[in-house]
Design a protein around this motif. Structure first.
Motif, PDB file in Angstrom:
ATOM      1  N   ILE A 192     -14.411  52.226  72.980  1.00 51.74           N
ATOM      2  CA  ILE A 192     -15.655  52.890  72.604  1.00 51.74           C
ATOM      3  C   ILE A 192     -16.655  52.674  73.730  1.00 51.74           C
ATOM      4  CG2 ILE A 192     -17.532  52.986  70.926  1.00 51.74           C
ATOM      5  CD1 ILE A 192     -15.560  51.972  68.818  1.00 51.74           C
ATOM      6  N   VAL A 193     -17.072  53.765  74.346  1.00 49.53           N
ATOM      7  CA  VAL A 193     -17.943  53.688  75.524  1.00 49.53           C
ATOM      8  C   VAL A 193     -19.400  53.694  75.069  1.00 49.53           C
ATOM      9  CG1 VAL A 193     -18.497  54.694  77.764  1.00 49.53           C
ATOM     10  CG2 VAL A 193     -16.179  54.920  76.829  1.00 49.53           C
TER      11      VAL A 193
ATOM     12  N   VAL B 190      -9.754  47.164  69.252  1.00 43.76           N
ATOM     13  CA  VAL B 190     -10.957  47.916  69.608  1.00 43.76           C
ATOM     14  C   VAL B 190     -11.725  47.157  70.684  1.00 43.76           C
ATOM     15  CG1 VAL B 190     -13.127  48.931  68.796  1.00 43.76           C
ATOM     16  CG2 VAL B 190     -11.134  48.882  67.274  1.00 43.76           C
ATOM     17  N   VAL B 191     -12.101  47.859  71.732  1.00 40.16           N
ATOM     18  CA  VAL B 191     -12.938  47.311  72.797  1.00 40.16           C
ATOM     19  C   VAL B 191     -14.175  48.187  72.923  1.00 40.16           C
ATOM     20  CG1 VAL B 191     -13.151  46.906  75.288  1.00 40.16           C
ATOM     21  CG2 VAL B 191     -11.044  46.278  74.090  1.00 40.16           C
ATOM     22  N   VAL B 192     -15.351  47.582  72.915  1.00 39.90           N
ATOM     23  CA  VAL B 192     -16.603  48.291  73.154  1.00 39.90           C
ATOM     24  C   VAL B 192     -17.041  47.982  74.579  1.00 39.90           C
ATOM     25  CG1 VAL B 192     -19.020  48.570  72.497  1.00 39.90           C
ATOM     26  CG2 VAL B 192     -17.282  48.205  70.737  1.00 39.90           C
ATOM     27  N   VAL B 193     -17.313  49.014  75.353  1.00 42.88           N
ATOM     28  CA  VAL B 193     -17.730  48.842  76.743  1.00 42.88           C
ATOM     29  C   VAL B 193     -19.242  49.000  76.817  1.00 42.88           C
ATOM     30  CG1 VAL B 193     -17.427  49.590  79.129  1.00 42.88           C
ATOM     31  CG2 VAL B 193     -15.538  49.808  77.498  1.00 42.88           C
ATOM     32  N   GLY B 194     -19.926  47.968  77.309  1.00 43.94           N
ATOM     33  CA  GLY B 194     -21.380  47.969  77.364  1.00 43.94           C
ATOM     34  C   GLY B 194     -21.912  48.101  78.771  1.00 43.94           C
TER      35      GLY B 194
ATOM     36  N   PRO C 287     -17.721  44.573  80.003  1.00 40.66           N
ATOM     37  CA  PRO C 287     -18.797  45.163  80.812  1.00 40.66           C
ATOM     38  C   PRO C 287     -18.342  46.465  81.452  1.00 40.66           C
ATOM     39  CG  PRO C 287     -17.785  43.316  81.970  1.00 40.66           C
ATOM     40  CD  PRO C 287     -17.181  43.341  80.596  1.00 40.66           C
ATOM     41  N   GLY C 288     -19.251  47.418  81.509  1.00 37.79           N
ATOM     42  CA  GLY C 288     -18.922  48.716  82.079  1.00 37.79           C
ATOM     43  C   GLY C 288     -19.179  48.786  83.574  1.00 37.79           C
TER      44      GLY C 288
ATOM     45  N   GLU D  50     -12.657  50.155  82.946  1.00 37.33           N
ATOM     46  CA  GLU D  50     -12.814  48.748  82.570  1.00 37.33           C
ATOM     47  C   GLU D  50     -12.402  48.518  81.121  1.00 37.33           C
ATOM     48  OE1 GLU D  50     -13.344  46.350  84.744  1.00 37.33           O
ATOM     49  OE2 GLU D  50     -13.306  48.002  86.182  1.00 37.33           O
ATOM     50  N   GLY D  51     -12.713  49.463  80.245  1.00 43.02           N
ATOM     51  CA  GLY D  51     -12.290  49.333  78.858  1.00 43.02           C
ATOM     52  C   GLY D  51     -10.785  49.365  78.707  1.00 43.02           C
TER      53      GLY D  51
END
Length: 255
Positions: free
Chosen positions: A33-34, A73-77, A101-102, A112-113
């Motif tokens: 999730i970007v 699930v990975v959230v990219v910040g 980290p994005g 990166e995600g």
């Protein structure tokens, strides 16, 4: 910015996924999730904007995490957001969701995600956190299509009349909208294929805002799936207000 694509006939070959033990599995979808956007077009940080009593990005996290068929699930910040993302996820009960980290561009953040996922991940859904109205039904149909063909993406056929115009905004010619689709997310691919395609595109100096376009350029066939409801991207203040109205209407529906 939403991308527009023309259709290609989908493949009908089934897709198999493998676990590191060697056992083949029909389930098991990972998700990236970007949530790394700067919010320059909307004027505020939409990732944490309140929507239905919680930050906007958590709506997407909930759909994937509670779908019953997404295992990771990975959230990219974006810069400076990861600690707050971690805190919001923990407070909402999503402690198993990882934060990565994005990068500078969206494509960098997606890479990166994908790298943050477990190496044996098979199919992976890439989704914009700024599309908080995704339903489980739409995600499931997209997943089923990707299992059949290897790649799938949510999209809507263009319904508006479209024209070309010059730099002076004077209309020059109408365009045929037949076969033209407005691209959305999630977009689901084999993890290794889309990661290789994105890395190659970056090495060539291409900047992509749509992963399906990168996939097509790499020779990956992508089947399109229409969502079953609202799935627009919150890009402008009017989009945010509409999302608030949709969420409010859902909460007001009788049980």
């Amino acid at each position: 910015m939403e991308q527009i694509k023309t259709t290609n006939p989908p493949s009908t070959q089934p897709v198999s996924m493998s676990h590191p033990s060697g056992n083949r599995t029909r389930a098991g979808l990972a998700a990236v999730i970007v949530a790394a956007g700067a919010g320059t077009r909307i004027g505020f940080d939409k990732v944490f904007a309140p929507l239905g009593g919680r930050p906007l990005f958590l709506h997407s996290v909930e759909v994937f995490s509670r779908s019953g068929f997404v295992g990771e699930v990975v959230v990219v910040g974006g810069a400076g957001k990861c600690a707050r993302l971690r805190g919001e996820l923990d407070a909402a009960g999503f402690g198993s969701v990882r934060v990565a980290p994005g990068g500078v561009e969206r494509m960098d953040s997606v890479i990166e995600g994908l790298r943050a996922l477990e190496p044996w991940s098979g199919l992976v859904a890439i989704h914009d956190a700024a599309r908080p109205l995704l339903t489980k039904a739409s995600l499931q149909r997209c997943h089923e299509a990707a299992r059949r063909t290897g790649a799938a993406a949510c999209a809507e056929p263009l319904a508006d009349t479209i024209h070309r115009a010059g730099a002076d905004r004077i209309l020059t010619a109408p365009m045929d909208r037949g076969g033209i689709w407005r691209m959305q997310t999630p977009q689901i691919f084999r993890r290794t294929e889309i990661l290789d395609a994105l890395i190659a595109a970056r090495k060539e100096g291409r900047v992509a805002t749509d992963d399906a376009g990168v996939a097509i350029a790499a020779g990956i066939r992508v089947e399109l799936v229409e969502p079953d409801g609202w799935n627009f991207k919150v890009t402008r203040p009017a989009d945010y207000e509409l999302a608030r109205l949709v969420i409010a209407g859902q909460h007001e529906r009788p049980a």
